[in-house]
Design an enzyme around this catalytic site. Sequence first.
Site, short mmCIF file in Angstrom:
data_model
loop_
_atom_site.label_atom_id
_atom_site.label_comp_id
_atom_site.label_asym_id
_atom_site.label_seq_id
_atom_site.Cartn_x
_atom_site.Cartn_y
_atom_site.Cartn_z
N ASP A 26 -8.63 -6.80 -4.40
CA ASP A 26 -8.39 -5.58 -3.63
C ASP A 26 -9.48 -4.55 -3.95
OD1 ASP A 26 -7.42 -3.33 -2.33
OD2 ASP A 26 -5.35 -3.70 -2.93
N SER B 157 0.84 -1.20 0.00
CA SER B 157 0.00 0.00 0.00
C SER B 157 0.88 1.26 0.00
CB SER B 157 -0.96 -0.05 1.19
OG SER B 157 -2.00 0.87 1.05
N HIS C 101 -6.99 -6.38 0.05
CA HIS C 101 -5.89 -5.44 0.22
C HIS C 101 -4.87 -5.95 1.24
CE1 HIS C 101 -3.96 -1.63 -0.36
NE2 HIS C 101 -3.99 -1.34 0.93
#
Length: 808
Positions: free
Chosen positions: A209, A83, A237
Amino acid sequence: MEADSRTHIILVHGACHGAWCWFKVATRLRSAGHRVTTPDLAASGVDPRPLREVPTFRDYTQPLLDILASLPPGEKAVLVGHSLGGMSIALASELFPEKVAAAVFLAAFMPDHTLRPSHVVDKVKSAADTMDTEMKPQDPEGKLPTSLLFGPQFTRQKVYQLCSSEDLTLGASLMRASSFFLEDLELQQPYSEDRYGSVRKVYIVCKEDLAIVEAYQRWMIENNPVQEVKELNGADHMAMLSRPDELAQCLADIAENLPISTIPLQDREYPHLAHTAALLLLLATTVVAAAVPSQANALLAWKASLGAPAVLSSWNRAAMPVICSSWAGVACDTDGHAISLSLRGLSLNGTLDALNVAALPALTALDLNNSNFSSHIPASLSHLHSLATLDLGSNWFDGPILPQLGNLSSLIDLRLYNNNLVGDIPHHLTRLPKIQHFDLSSNYFTNPSAYQEFLPMPTVKFRSLYLNYLNGSFPEFVLNRGNCLLIDNIISGTIPDSLTVKLPNLMHLNLSVNAFSGQILASLSTLRKLQDLRIGDNNLTGGVPEFLGSMSQLRVLEIGGNPLGGSIPPVLGRLKMLQLLDISSAGLVSTIPPQLGNLGNLYYANLSMNQLSGGLPPELAGMRKMREFCIWSNILTGKIPPAQFTNWPELKWFLVENNSFSGKIPPELGKAAKLEILYLFSNNLTGSIPAELGELVNLIELEVSANQLEGELPATITSLRNLYYLALFDNNFSGTLPPDLGKGLSLVDVSFGSNNFSGELPQRLCDGLALQNFAANHNNFRGRLPPCLKNCMKLFQVLLEAVADLEF
């Protein structure tokens, strides 16, 4: 390249998370023979800094940069960024390309080397539905980065949607406010093609995701082509939690199949050189064993291995005769033997491998707390037979605790908290005959394989296993004396009755964030010395027990985050010494008992997110030390009692939003001179805002939206010189706004939307040029827009639809 302990993989977490989120993958990779480091970036995980002390993205990433800076010449690491962690490994690759074997982007932001680093974050962020995620300014001036905290709905539905309920609970309880640091990234130049661009890149696409959707992951790959693309099917995610086996195997494949040019020289397979190196090592070992150096020479050799840091400049050969009086952090006995080495908070980088403890036989205290030491804790420390204090807390030590540390027979104080230590807690540590302070918190320890070999540790007074990964039933070995017990893991089952029998002198008990079930243990009432009881965020049921009201010595009672149900027992009003009360999110169906007004020492009360009904009892005015009052998201009704403002002189937070309060805002609120945050939104309040509001000179946030308020905004609002957040939308306000509103202020977020305001907008509304969000929609404004809007460089949202006539 075969997997071995020399393959160094550094796992970098994303926003709002910490090193803790890698515990499944890190364990699997270490079991496969890889060396794994999982740093907490600044103001993340267990890093002690608050977000306001991290002004730039480089400051945020500094722990990762320090690790790379400390790598020996020629050593490379595989960086894995998840991320927002992708931005961190990109910065690290730009600064240390020679130390990066590969940069692996896991559902991560991946900048290119033509546009500013903020570009990819901006593009993905602007298109994402962040639901209830909170993004708020940290200061009125806008000098600090906007804070970011994932909301519970966003977390559950778009970040952890394929994770287990246990992982969701863990994540929700450990997440911290973070930032995208866009204000800083927008000022940075693009990363260079010859540095960041030269690093081998791999992108791992998470197919399910919903936070950074696959389409945007693919767009980043097209925007900045990589050497290899891998896919994880069925991964949300948080792939490290939802698909740990597949991700660990994927990362192992990447590390084990690097092109030869990216493998450090010492890791390549040259059998003839390995034989020579082994012979040289044997010779070197023989020479060292033949002559133990003096304590000064030993410390100088260790200093050299740390890169000769400037903070140890006093350690030099010229000062060797006066080591005891002039060397920083060194203390000696009357015979000149070093007995204490205290280098706390000096941000030293390196390992303990080169510290020759044989030259320091008299050492009684070794304090290296709050630095950047890494690698394993060497077994050689076990030869310090006089050592009474060993503090290696808040570093980057990894690997297991070696059982040899159990030989430190003089040890009284052991602190290994805030590291990356893994594996079983060795039962040998329970044999330390003098140990009193035993702190292994904030690591990655798992259940000992042989609980039956643990000894009672009768001398222990403080014991903390907080924030580790113990699971299963309650670990009985911790129930042996002491006055402080902290366990925040994934322990399930009931809290055993033996706890109160074996720890009768307990003063502090923290079992929060576990998976305990059953009722709150009735025998807790026998702990007459217990002052601090924290058992929040478990699965405890059976209501708030009456016996808690008999524990008159309690200062802290945290039992929120459990599906307790039932009512608030009036007997809690007997806890005259109570300072902190948290029964939030506990399924309470109750009124607020007036007896709580007897809690004259209470300064923090949180009863939010329940089904509390009825009104606020006027007797609550007796809580005269109240500073932070939180009862939001209930179904409370009636008027807000004026006495709560006149009788609470220390009040700073008054958060009563999302209820059904009615009537007018009491003008007595002006008496709460220290009030900083006033949240009254989403109620049924009527009437106008009282002029006395202007007396709240310390107010920084005012939120009264979604009520039935009317009339004009009082001119006295311009007296709020610290105000930076103002939300008035969804009311029936009318008339013109005070023309000086905003003059000399640094307003960050202003919303007048969906009212009946008319006339011209205040022309100095954005004087401080800090405005980020501005809404004037659905009103009757006319005339000029404030000219300063053109110069608000951080402005990201302007709502002007359904406005009569506005122009620059």
